[in-house]
Scaffold this motif. Structure first.
Motif, PDB file in Angstrom:
ATOM      1  N   GLY A  47       0.834  -1.208   0.000  1.00  0.00           N
ATOM      2  CA  GLY A  47       0.000   0.000   0.000  1.00  0.00           C
ATOM      3  C   GLY A  47       0.859   1.245   0.000  1.00  0.00           C
ATOM      4  N   LYS A  48       0.505   2.223   0.836  1.00  0.00           N
ATOM      5  CA  LYS A  48       1.281   3.472   0.901  1.00  0.00           C
ATOM      6  C   LYS A  48       2.698   3.209   1.390  1.00  0.00           C
ATOM      7  N   GLY A  49       2.861   2.150   2.149  1.00  0.00           N
ATOM      8  CA  GLY A  49       4.190   1.801   2.658  1.00  0.00           C
ATOM      9  C   GLY A  49       5.189   1.559   1.537  1.00  0.00           C
ATOM     10  N   CYS A  68       9.502  -5.149   7.276  1.00  0.00           N
ATOM     11  CA  CYS A  68       8.563  -5.862   8.141  1.00  0.00           C
ATOM     12  C   CYS A  68       7.152  -5.712   7.595  1.00  0.00           C
ATOM     13  N   ASP A  69       6.467  -6.823   7.402  1.00  0.00           N
ATOM     14  CA  ASP A  69       5.061  -6.771   6.991  1.00  0.00           C
ATOM     15  C   ASP A  69       4.380  -8.043   7.463  1.00  0.00           C
ATOM     16  N   ILE A  70       3.136  -7.909   7.853  1.00  0.00           N
ATOM     17  CA  ILE A  70       2.382  -9.079   8.332  1.00  0.00           C
ATOM     18  C   ILE A  70       1.876  -9.948   7.176  1.00  0.00           C
ATOM     19  N   PRO A 111      -1.719   0.307   9.113  1.00  0.00           N
ATOM     20  CA  PRO A 111      -2.987   0.950   9.475  1.00  0.00           C
ATOM     21  C   PRO A 111      -2.820   1.788  10.748  1.00  0.00           C
ATOM     22  N   ASP A 112      -3.723   2.752  10.908  1.00  0.00           N
ATOM     23  CA  ASP A 112      -3.527   3.821  11.902  1.00  0.00           C
ATOM     24  C   ASP A 112      -3.406   3.333  13.356  1.00  0.00           C
ATOM     25  N   HIS A 113      -4.127   2.258  13.703  1.00  0.00           N
ATOM     26  CA  HIS A 113      -4.127   1.830  15.106  1.00  0.00           C
ATOM     27  C   HIS A 113      -2.760   1.345  15.565  1.00  0.00           C
ATOM     28  N   MET A 114      -1.841   1.080  14.607  1.00  0.00           N
ATOM     29  CA  MET A 114      -0.518   0.576  14.987  1.00  0.00           C
ATOM     30  C   MET A 114       0.590   1.620  14.881  1.00  0.00           C
ATOM     31  N   HIS A 115       0.249   2.847  14.490  1.00  0.00           N
ATOM     32  CA  HIS A 115       1.310   3.856  14.349  1.00  0.00           C
ATOM     33  C   HIS A 115       2.048   4.091  15.676  1.00  0.00           C
ATOM     34  N   ALA A 116       1.306   4.525  16.688  1.00  0.00           N
ATOM     35  CA  ALA A 116       1.960   4.867  17.961  1.00  0.00           C
ATOM     36  C   ALA A 116       2.581   3.643  18.638  1.00  0.00           C
ATOM     37  N   GLN A 132       3.224   7.510   9.008  1.00  0.00           N
ATOM     38  CA  GLN A 132       2.112   7.940   8.174  1.00  0.00           C
ATOM     39  C   GLN A 132       1.101   8.784   8.949  1.00  0.00           C
ATOM     40  N   LYS A 133       0.247   9.462   8.203  1.00  0.00           N
ATOM     41  CA  LYS A 133      -0.840  10.247   8.770  1.00  0.00           C
ATOM     42  C   LYS A 133      -2.073   9.359   8.903  1.00  0.00           C
ATOM     43  N   PRO A 134      -3.040   9.664   9.753  1.00  0.00           N
ATOM     44  CA  PRO A 134      -2.883  10.579  10.873  1.00  0.00           C
ATOM     45  C   PRO A 134      -1.843   9.984  11.815  1.00  0.00           C
ATOM     46  N   MET A 158       5.790  13.350   9.763  1.00  0.00           N
ATOM     47  CA  MET A 158       4.540  12.653   9.458  1.00  0.00           C
ATOM     48  C   MET A 158       4.386  12.593   7.938  1.00  0.00           C
ATOM     49  N   GLY A 159       3.686  11.543   7.479  1.00  0.00           N
ATOM     50  CA  GLY A 159       3.569  11.323   6.037  1.00  0.00           C
ATOM     51  C   GLY A 159       2.488  12.129   5.347  1.00  0.00           C
ATOM     52  N   ASN A 160       2.271  13.371   5.753  1.00  0.00           N
ATOM     53  CA  ASN A 160       1.344  14.253   5.007  1.00  0.00           C
ATOM     54  C   ASN A 160       2.154  14.989   3.937  1.00  0.00           C
ATOM     55  N   GLN A 161       2.539  14.220   2.927  1.00  0.00           N
ATOM     56  CA  GLN A 161       3.539  14.684   1.966  1.00  0.00           C
ATOM     57  C   GLN A 161       3.104  15.865   1.117  1.00  0.00           C
ATOM     58  N   ILE A 162       1.789  16.135   1.060  1.00  0.00           N
ATOM     59  CA  ILE A 162       1.338  17.266   0.226  1.00  0.00           C
ATOM     60  C   ILE A 162       1.850  18.584   0.828  1.00  0.00           C
ATOM     61  N   SER A 234      -6.552  -5.646   2.962  1.00  0.00           N
ATOM     62  CA  SER A 234      -5.867  -4.384   3.198  1.00  0.00           C
ATOM     63  C   SER A 234      -6.791  -3.211   2.877  1.00  0.00           C
ATOM     64  N   PHE A 235      -6.420  -2.035   3.218  1.00  0.00           N
ATOM     65  CA  PHE A 235      -7.030  -0.739   2.874  1.00  0.00           C
ATOM     66  C   PHE A 235      -8.388  -0.474   3.530  1.00  0.00           C
ATOM     67  N   ASN A 236      -9.271  -1.495   3.580  1.00  0.00           N
ATOM     68  CA  ASN A 236     -10.656  -1.221   4.012  1.00  0.00           C
ATOM     69  C   ASN A 236     -10.830  -1.173   5.532  1.00  0.00           C
ATOM     70  N   TRP A 237      -9.728  -1.297   6.283  1.00  0.00           N
ATOM     71  CA  TRP A 237      -9.751  -1.086   7.733  1.00  0.00           C
ATOM     72  C   TRP A 237     -10.221   0.338   8.055  1.00  0.00           C
ATOM     73  N   ARG A 238     -10.174   1.234   7.103  1.00  0.00           N
ATOM     74  CA  ARG A 238     -10.576   2.636   7.319  1.00  0.00           C
ATOM     75  C   ARG A 238     -12.009   2.783   7.828  1.00  0.00           C
TER      76      ARG A 238
HETATM   77  N1  NAD Z   1       0.024  10.099   2.858  1.00  0.00           N
HETATM   78  C1  NAD Z   1      -0.851   9.616   2.014  1.00  0.00           C
HETATM   79  O1  NAD Z   1      -1.168  10.196   0.980  1.00  0.00           O
HETATM   80  C2  NAD Z   1      -1.462   8.277   2.319  1.00  0.00           C
HETATM   81  C3  NAD Z   1      -2.139   7.561   1.325  1.00  0.00           C
HETATM   82  C4  NAD Z   1      -2.640   6.305   1.676  1.00  0.00           C
HETATM   83  C5  NAD Z   1      -2.472   5.817   2.965  1.00  0.00           C
HETATM   84  N2  NAD Z   1      -1.827   6.551   3.890  1.00  0.00           N
HETATM   85  C6  NAD Z   1      -1.611   6.040   5.256  1.00  0.00           C
HETATM   86  O2  NAD Z   1      -0.726   4.946   5.155  1.00  0.00           O
HETATM   87  C7  NAD Z   1      -1.045   3.966   6.128  1.00  0.00           C
HETATM   88  C8  NAD Z   1      -1.326   2.645   5.413  1.00  0.00           C
HETATM   89  O3  NAD Z   1      -2.458   2.811   4.599  1.00  0.00           O
HETATM   90  P1  NAD Z   1      -2.684   1.855   3.340  1.00  0.00           P
HETATM   91  O4  NAD Z   1      -3.821   2.402   2.579  1.00  0.00           O
HETATM   92  O5  NAD Z   1      -1.397   1.642   2.649  1.00  0.00           O
HETATM   93  O6  NAD Z   1      -3.113   0.511   4.093  1.00  0.00           O
HETATM   94  P2  NAD Z   1      -2.955  -0.980   3.565  1.00  0.00           P
HETATM   95  O7  NAD Z   1      -3.769  -1.815   4.451  1.00  0.00           O
HETATM   96  O8  NAD Z   1      -3.207  -1.002   2.097  1.00  0.00           O
HETATM   97  O9  NAD Z   1      -1.413  -1.285   3.754  1.00  0.00           O
HETATM   98  C9  NAD Z   1      -0.849  -1.428   5.035  1.00  0.00           C
HETATM   99  C10 NAD Z   1       0.426  -2.216   4.907  1.00  0.00           C
HETATM  100  O10 NAD Z   1       0.907  -2.473   6.226  1.00  0.00           O
HETATM  101  C11 NAD Z   1       0.979  -3.886   6.448  1.00  0.00           C
HETATM  102  N3  NAD Z   1       0.678  -4.101   7.854  1.00  0.00           N
HETATM  103  C12 NAD Z   1      -0.505  -4.067   8.478  1.00  0.00           C
HETATM  104  N4  NAD Z   1      -0.359  -4.224   9.806  1.00  0.00           N
HETATM  105  C13 NAD Z   1       0.966  -4.383  10.017  1.00  0.00           C
HETATM  106  C14 NAD Z   1       1.759  -4.590  11.180  1.00  0.00           C
HETATM  107  N5  NAD Z   1       1.217  -4.655  12.408  1.00  0.00           N
HETATM  108  N6  NAD Z   1       3.097  -4.742  11.033  1.00  0.00           N
HETATM  109  C15 NAD Z   1       3.663  -4.672   9.792  1.00  0.00           C
HETATM  110  N7  NAD Z   1       2.973  -4.470   8.657  1.00  0.00           N
HETATM  111  C16 NAD Z   1       1.644  -4.312   8.775  1.00  0.00           C
HETATM  112  C17 NAD Z   1      -0.021  -4.477   5.474  1.00  0.00           C
HETATM  113  O11 NAD Z   1       0.217  -5.847   5.200  1.00  0.00           O
HETATM  114  C18 NAD Z   1       0.209  -3.587   4.264  1.00  0.00           C
HETATM  115  O12 NAD Z   1       1.382  -3.952   3.587  1.00  0.00           O
HETATM  116  C19 NAD Z   1      -2.244   4.512   6.880  1.00  0.00           C
HETATM  117  O13 NAD Z   1      -1.822   5.158   8.033  1.00  0.00           O
HETATM  118  C20 NAD Z   1      -2.861   5.521   5.919  1.00  0.00           C
HETATM  119  O14 NAD Z   1      -3.574   6.538   6.580  1.00  0.00           O
HETATM  120  C21 NAD Z   1      -1.319   7.761   3.586  1.00  0.00           C
END
Ligand code: NAD
Length: 446
Positions: A47-49, A68-70, A111-116, A132-134, A158-162, A234-238
C-alpha cells in the motif's frame, strides 16, 4: 552497508566520555555522521508503505536494511524483498525492534491503530521515525508521540507529503503574505466516496486467515476479532473504529494541514460535531466538525471558526461562503475567507484567489516543492530540518482526532484544554481521548 561504529567511537573519544560511558538514546541519535548512509527499516511495506519505502530509499544516502510486513505475499512483503535484496525480513515489528543495533531509522506505514504502538518504542530506542498520517489513532497517543520525539531527540516526519508540494506551499505563502488579508473563517471538506465502507456492522461470517497473512500481528493492540476477507486487510480497515478514524481521520491531516500551517493554528478552544448515526463498529457516512481556535497573527477577530464537512457529495453550504454563484469548488479542499478576498486550496491543485475581478492581475509567486521523504532522511543525517516533525504533526493530529471525538457526543460543544490534554466539560468525550489496549500489547508511555 556502513555501520556507525566509527562515528560512535569518535564521538566517545571527542567527548571524553570513554567507551564505558552510558550513551542515552537521545545523545546517540545526535552523533550520526552526515556522510554516512542512513540505515532504514520499514514497517508496513505494501500500500502506501511501498510508496514511502521507495521514495525514502531513492536517496543514495539511504540503505534499506530491514523490512517488516504481516503479509508475506507478493503484493506486500514479497515485492519489497525482491527489490531490497539483503534486507532482513520480519513479520512482527517487535522482533525487528529487538535488532535495533542494525538500523538508525524506521518508517511506519501500517494501518492507523498501529502507528503509535510501533513508533513510540522505536523512538525510545533512539530511532528516527517517519510515520504515516494521521499520526495516531487517539488524541492521547498523538501527545505521546510529541513527548517521545522531544525526550529522545530523534528526527521525525509525518507522512502528510502534500505539505511539501508546490500547491500547498504556495497557498501557505499567499496567506502568510497577507494576500487575502486576515482570515475570518475557514471551511474544509472531503466530498469523495467512502470506497472502503463495505459493511454497516461487524459481519457474522468469518473467513480462514490466508496462509501468508499474520492476522494476530495485524490486529496488534486492537481487540481480537475473526478474520474476514476484504473488510479489513488491506485498505478497508478505514471503515472500522478499532483501526481508523473514518474520513476525517483519513483526510484531515492532509486537507487541514495548509490551513494550520498558513494560519499558525495550534489547538482549538472548542469543538462540536454531528454525523450520520454511529454504532460501536464502523465510522459515519458523513460528518461535520466545527472548531473554534484562538486568534493568531493571520486571523481576524478574537477567535477563528473552522468547519469540516465529509461524506459523499457533501460540500459546505453555499450561503456561508461569500463567493460568486458560478465558482465551482473542488471535490476536496479548503476555502479561507479573508478580509480582502478568499483563497480556495484544492486537495491537490494550485490555489485559487477569489474574487476573480480583484485578483485578475495578481501574479502568484510559486513556492517550489521539496522532497518530503528524502528531506526526512537527510534531516536524520543532520542535513536540514523536517517541517511535519511530531511537534507540529501531533498538534494537527490532536485537532483532527478531537473532531472524531466530538461526532461521538453529537451536538455538545466540547471545551478543550490542550495543556492539560482534557475535555473539561464532558466526561464521555474526555474518556474518548484514550482507548483500551489488548492485554500483552499495552504501549509504554513516555
Ligand atoms: N500520505 C498519504 O497520501 C497516504 C495515502 C494512503 C495511505 N496513507 C496512510 O498509510 C497507512 C497505510 O495505509 P494503506 O492504505 O497503505 O493501508 P494498507 O492496508 O493497504 O497497507 C498497510 C500495509 O501495512 C501492512 N501491515 C498491516 N499491519 C501491520 C503490522 N502490524 N506490522 C507490519 N505491517 C503491517 C499491510 O500488510 C500492508 O502492507 C495509513 O496510516 C494511511 O492513513 C497515507
Amino acid at each position: 552497508m556502513r555501520t556507525r561504529t566509527s562515528s560512535r567511537r569518535q564521538f566517545l573519544q571527542q567527548s571524553g566520555l570513554g567507551a564505558a560511558s552510558l550513551l542515552t538514546a537521545a545523545s546517540w541519535s545526535r552523533v550520526y555522521g552526515a556522510n554516512e548512509n542512513l540505515r532504514l527499516a520499514s514497517v508496513g511495506v505494501g500500500g502506501k508503505g511501498w510508496d514511502d519505502l521507495t521514495r525514502i530509499s531513492a536517496s543514495p544516502k539511504v540503505a534499506v536494511v530491514g523490512l517488516c510486513d504481516i503479509d508475506e505475499s507478493e503484493s506486500f512483503l514479497g515485492r519489497a524483498v525482491t527489490k531490497f535484496k539483503g534486507a532482513k525480513t520480519f513479520t512482527d515489528w517487535r522482533r525487528l525492534l529487538d535488532q535495533s543495533k542494525e538500523f538508525d531509522a524506521v518508517s511506519v506505514s501500517t494501518p492507523d491503530h498501529m502507528h503509535a504502538p510501533i513508533a513510540l518504542p522505536a523512538m525510545a530506542l533512539g530511532k528516527h521515525v517517519f510515520c504515516q498520517k494521521p499520526l495516531t489513532h487517539t488524541v492521547f497517543e498523538a501527545r505521546q508521540m510529541r513527548l517521545a520525539a522531544k525526550k529522545y531527540g530523534v528526527v521525525t516526519q509525518m507522512g502528510n507529503q502534500i505539505q511539501s508540494h508546490e500547491a500547498y506551499r504556495t497557498a501557505v505563502k499567499l496567506v502568510r503574505d497577507g494576500t487575502i488579508g486576515k482570515v475570518k473563517e475557514v471551511h474544509s471538506w472531503q466530498s469523495g466516496k467512502l470506497g472502503w465502507m463495505l459493511a454497516a456492522d461487524r459481519p457474522k461470517e468469518t473467513d480462514p486467515v490466508p496462509e501468508k497473512v499474520h492476522w494476530d500481528e495485524w490486529l496488534g493492540v486492537a481487540p481480537t476479532r475473526p478474520f474476514k476477507a476484504k473488510l479489513y486487510h488491506s485498505f478497508n480497515w478505514r471503515a472500522w473504529q478499532d483501526f481508523s478514524n473514518g474520513q476525517l481521520g483519513d483526510f484531515g491531516c492532509h486537507i487541514l494541514d495548509p490551513v494550520f500551517m498558513a494560519l499558525g493554528l495550534t489547538a482549538p478552544l472548542t469543538v462540536r460535531g454531528e454525523s450520520s448515526a454511529l454504532n460501536r463498529e464502523v465510522w459515519s457516512t458523513w460528518s461535520v466538525a466545527e472548531y473554534v481556535f484562538p486568534s493568531t497573527d493571520y486571523t481576524a477577530g478574537k477567535t477563528l471558526k473552522l468547519t469540516w464537512y465529509d461524506g459523499e457529495g457533501k460540500l459546505p453550504p453555499r450561503d456561508r461562503l461569500a463567493i460568486a454563484a458560478d465558482v465551482k469548488l473542488p471535490g476536496s479542499g479548503s476555502l479561507l475567507i479573508g478580509e480582502k478576498g478568499s483563497l480556495v486550496i484544492p486537495h491537490v491543485a494550485a490555489p485559487k484567489l477569489l474574487p476573480d475581478a480583484t485578483f485578475k492581475d495578481f501574479k502568484v509567486e510559486k513556492v517550489l516543492a521539496v522532497d518530503h521523504y528524502i528531506g526526512w532522511a537527510d534531516a536524520c543525517r543532520g542535513v536540514g530540518k523536517t517541517t511535519s516533525h511530531f511537534d507540529y504533526a501531533s498538534a494537527l493530529t490532536e485537532t483532527v482526532l478531537l473532531g472524531t471525538v466530538a461526532i461521538r457526543v453529537p451536538g455538545e460543544t466540547l471545551k478543550w484544554d490542550a495543556s492539560a490534554l482534557k475535555v473539561t466539560n464532558s466526561k464521555t468525550a474526555d474518556a474518548l481521548l484514550k482507548k483500551p489496549y489488548r492485554k500483552g500489547w499495552e504501549p509504554t508511555w513516555v
